[in-house]
Design a protein around this motif. Sequence first.
Motif, PDB file in Angstrom:
ATOM      1  N   ALA A  84       0.834  -1.197   0.000  1.00  0.00           N
ATOM      2  CA  ALA A  84       0.000   0.000   0.000  1.00  0.00           C
ATOM      3  C   ALA A  84       0.874   1.255   0.000  1.00  0.00           C
ATOM      4  O   ALA A  84       2.094   1.169   0.127  1.00  0.00           O
ATOM      5  CB  ALA A  84      -0.905  -0.006   1.229  1.00  0.00           C
TER       6      ALA A  84
ATOM      7  N   GLN B 162       5.223  -3.997   3.671  1.00  0.00           N
ATOM      8  CA  GLN B 162       4.322  -3.354   4.619  1.00  0.00           C
ATOM      9  C   GLN B 162       5.169  -2.638   5.660  1.00  0.00           C
ATOM     10  O   GLN B 162       6.075  -3.242   6.243  1.00  0.00           O
ATOM     11  CB  GLN B 162       3.422  -4.432   5.263  1.00  0.00           C
ATOM     12  CG  GLN B 162       2.517  -3.949   6.359  1.00  0.00           C
ATOM     13  CD  GLN B 162       1.305  -3.205   5.793  1.00  0.00           C
ATOM     14  OE1 GLN B 162       1.062  -3.183   4.588  1.00  0.00           O
ATOM     15  NE2 GLN B 162       0.543  -2.580   6.669  1.00  0.00           N
TER      16      GLN B 162
ATOM     17  N   GLU C 179      -4.360 -11.660  -2.327  1.00  0.00           N
ATOM     18  CA  GLU C 179      -4.852 -10.656  -1.382  1.00  0.00           C
ATOM     19  C   GLU C 179      -5.166 -11.278  -0.018  1.00  0.00           C
ATOM     20  O   GLU C 179      -4.877 -10.690   1.017  1.00  0.00           O
ATOM     21  CB  GLU C 179      -6.088  -9.959  -1.969  1.00  0.00           C
ATOM     22  CG  GLU C 179      -6.524  -8.754  -1.158  1.00  0.00           C
ATOM     23  CD  GLU C 179      -7.307  -7.723  -1.976  1.00  0.00           C
ATOM     24  OE1 GLU C 179      -7.501  -7.929  -3.191  1.00  0.00           O
ATOM     25  OE2 GLU C 179      -7.728  -6.721  -1.389  1.00  0.00           O
TER      26      GLU C 179
ATOM     27  N   PHE D  23      -1.831 -11.711   1.617  1.00  0.00           N
ATOM     28  CA  PHE D  23      -1.276 -10.428   2.070  1.00  0.00           C
ATOM     29  C   PHE D  23      -1.926  -9.997   3.386  1.00  0.00           C
ATOM     30  O   PHE D  23      -1.249  -9.607   4.333  1.00  0.00           O
ATOM     31  CB  PHE D  23      -1.495  -9.354   0.994  1.00  0.00           C
ATOM     32  CG  PHE D  23      -0.767  -8.067   1.282  1.00  0.00           C
ATOM     33  CD1 PHE D  23       0.499  -7.848   0.771  1.00  0.00           C
ATOM     34  CD2 PHE D  23      -1.339  -7.086   2.084  1.00  0.00           C
ATOM     35  CE1 PHE D  23       1.181  -6.666   1.039  1.00  0.00           C
ATOM     36  CE2 PHE D  23      -0.667  -5.904   2.362  1.00  0.00           C
ATOM     37  CZ  PHE D  23       0.600  -5.696   1.835  1.00  0.00           C
ATOM     38  N   ILE D  24      -3.244 -10.090   3.436  1.00  0.00           N
ATOM     39  CA  ILE D  24      -3.970  -9.695   4.649  1.00  0.00           C
ATOM     40  C   ILE D  24      -3.518 -10.552   5.838  1.00  0.00           C
ATOM     41  O   ILE D  24      -3.245 -10.050   6.930  1.00  0.00           O
ATOM     42  CB  ILE D  24      -5.496  -9.807   4.449  1.00  0.00           C
ATOM     43  CG1 ILE D  24      -5.967  -8.738   3.452  1.00  0.00           C
ATOM     44  CG2 ILE D  24      -6.236  -9.667   5.773  1.00  0.00           C
ATOM     45  CD1 ILE D  24      -7.436  -8.810   3.104  1.00  0.00           C
TER      46      ILE D  24
ATOM     47  N   MET E  37      -0.060  -9.584   6.941  1.00  0.00           N
ATOM     48  CA  MET E  37      -0.118  -8.256   7.543  1.00  0.00           C
ATOM     49  C   MET E  37      -0.606  -8.342   8.983  1.00  0.00           C
ATOM     50  O   MET E  37      -0.068  -7.716   9.888  1.00  0.00           O
ATOM     51  CB  MET E  37      -1.128  -7.462   6.730  1.00  0.00           C
ATOM     52  CG  MET E  37      -0.804  -6.038   6.508  1.00  0.00           C
ATOM     53  SD  MET E  37      -2.108  -5.330   5.476  1.00  0.00           S
ATOM     54  CE  MET E  37      -2.618  -4.043   6.595  1.00  0.00           C
ATOM     55  N   GLU E  38      -1.647  -9.138   9.170  1.00  0.00           N
ATOM     56  CA  GLU E  38      -2.239  -9.245  10.512  1.00  0.00           C
ATOM     57  C   GLU E  38      -1.323  -9.991  11.463  1.00  0.00           C
ATOM     58  O   GLU E  38      -1.229  -9.651  12.635  1.00  0.00           O
ATOM     59  CB  GLU E  38      -3.572  -9.971  10.407  1.00  0.00           C
ATOM     60  CG  GLU E  38      -4.502  -9.242   9.480  1.00  0.00           C
ATOM     61  CD  GLU E  38      -5.878  -9.125  10.036  1.00  0.00           C
ATOM     62  OE1 GLU E  38      -6.443 -10.198  10.326  1.00  0.00           O
ATOM     63  OE2 GLU E  38      -6.373  -8.003  10.176  1.00  0.00           O
TER      64      GLU E  38
ATOM     65  N   HIS F  67      -4.317  -4.357  16.644  1.00  0.00           N
ATOM     66  CA  HIS F  67      -5.580  -3.787  16.168  1.00  0.00           C
ATOM     67  C   HIS F  67      -6.776  -4.252  16.976  1.00  0.00           C
ATOM     68  O   HIS F  67      -6.767  -5.328  17.532  1.00  0.00           O
ATOM     69  CB  HIS F  67      -5.790  -4.158  14.708  1.00  0.00           C
ATOM     70  CG  HIS F  67      -5.115  -3.195  13.790  1.00  0.00           C
ATOM     71  ND1 HIS F  67      -5.610  -1.950  13.539  1.00  0.00           N
ATOM     72  CD2 HIS F  67      -3.967  -3.299  13.099  1.00  0.00           C
ATOM     73  CE1 HIS F  67      -4.796  -1.332  12.715  1.00  0.00           C
ATOM     74  NE2 HIS F  67      -3.786  -2.122  12.430  1.00  0.00           N
TER      75      HIS F  67
END
Lengths: 245, 310
Positions: free
Chosen positions: B38, B206, B294, B297-298, B301-302, B309
């Motif tokens: 991103a 990221q 995707e 990736f998520i 990332m998490e 979060h």
Amino acid sequence: MSELVIHTDKLTKRFGDFVAVDALSLSISGGEIFGFLGANGAGKTTAIRMLTALLAPTSGSATVAGFDLYTGSEGIKRNIGYMSQRFSLYDDLTVRENIRFFAGIYGLTTQAIKEKSRQLLETLKLVEVADVRLASLPLGWKQKLAFSVAILHEPKIVFLDEPTGGVDPVTRRRFWDMIYEASGRGLTIFVTTHYMDEAEYCDRLCIMVDGRVAALNRPEAMKQHFSAESMNDVFIQLARPGRME
Amino acid sequence: MKEALLVAGVGKRFGKVQALREINFAVGEGELFGLIGADGAGKTTLIRILVTLLLADEGRSELLGLDVVGSYRELRQRIGYMPGKFSLYPDLSVEENLRFFASVFGTTVEKNYELIREIYSQLEPFKTRRAGKLSGGMKQKLALSCALVHRPEVLFLDEPTTGVDAVSRQEFWQMLGRLREQGMTILVSTPYMDEAVLCDRIAFMQEGRILAIDTPAGITTLFPKPLFAIRASETGRLLSVLRSSSHAASVYAFGSALHYTDNRPSVSADELLASLHAQGFSELSVSVIQPGIEDTFIALMEEKQGAAHE
């Protein structure tokens, strides 16, 4: 069906010989999430500039938020919100300053600005960073704030012009949660995107090709009509420039 | 495979912001390599270090066997760079821009016309138009032509397709595919996950770090759990019901479906179906699917962000 928030009849914009938007007729109801898609140069931006009363149409008629496009442009501007990826907030202002600035632009009173700022900082959990310059905040926070600021004056409709460009996949989905929630409260959402999976989250979609409406329907109905697996397939079938006769 | 690019331990800091940390990877000759991430992930900073426009604080990078710091003069002749921001001269015509960039590199448009013909031929009808007056898709084609006009050995493209519609994006990637067939090494960055599958290998970026590097197919094997696609007539309610379930590990919307992972070790699609059916959903379908780029990736990332979060 609730009242129409946007109604256009053969709305047209010419630049010289070039017809940028050709007889656009749309009816959008309160609370609807309306996706507005098209290739670059298909006329999306021109259409949005007319609907936000920034550009006078060549012909046709329209009402936006209950105001006539020709005679009520000030009324329209007071009753719409706008957010884009490129222009939304000022990086060099703090969170609080951004809120105050935009609330002021939308004509809120000093007292209302105070009250709204406090509320907003609390709901967005930004109290602790209220006096931090925007530049140093994570993108996801900025986006939440940009959206909230765009609807601070409680407009009937908000125009979101590629609000999620360049955003990571988690932030992008959190942003759509906010869209759903706002639409649930009756706000009409008019959104453009290049992400075709996001097109599927809209109640209805309009695909523009060469200034005209090439398709206007619910996403499922559109996929069925074009025997396509995904909105991406529909879009590629329709939007290839010069494809339409 | 011979390496065209080698990056070892590169880090970069801007004031308090650590823009890049411990970046290590190599790109083979003739490879199409994608940096996926991103805005703010560090892609542009990394590319600017590699094209000799920015100095790293730590680590070293070698391009075509040459150090990017020590040999920057020679390297600049041998690489092409298309920045993320439109950087041509808006007041020059299409043709003037191209001739200008050719002359800067001491060559002519004619000499390397073969390489850019396919791309530039689409612009030729507009060659007298000022670059500032071009549509987004045409600007992008002109910028690519200008980056190629000196026949570089390695091509760097920083988010060439951001803000470009799905059709033009597809055409752009077809052009990249043909450059690759001609043996050019290409490093491209993009925030669009669907473009990752078109690369030979990709790196997920990221917050200044590389999360993973692999082929597009290989990277999806990093997805940690069985993945379910769930559909029902009321997607909104389905989303909130699944999110509030104590068994849910992750719930994300993907087009018309929800992608779901469960924190029970061996839950079946039928069990999920039955429990959702009992909660009054209709037109339900639950199936086990292969995770995509995707999804992966998520998940990565998490994993990195852990419980930070809400």
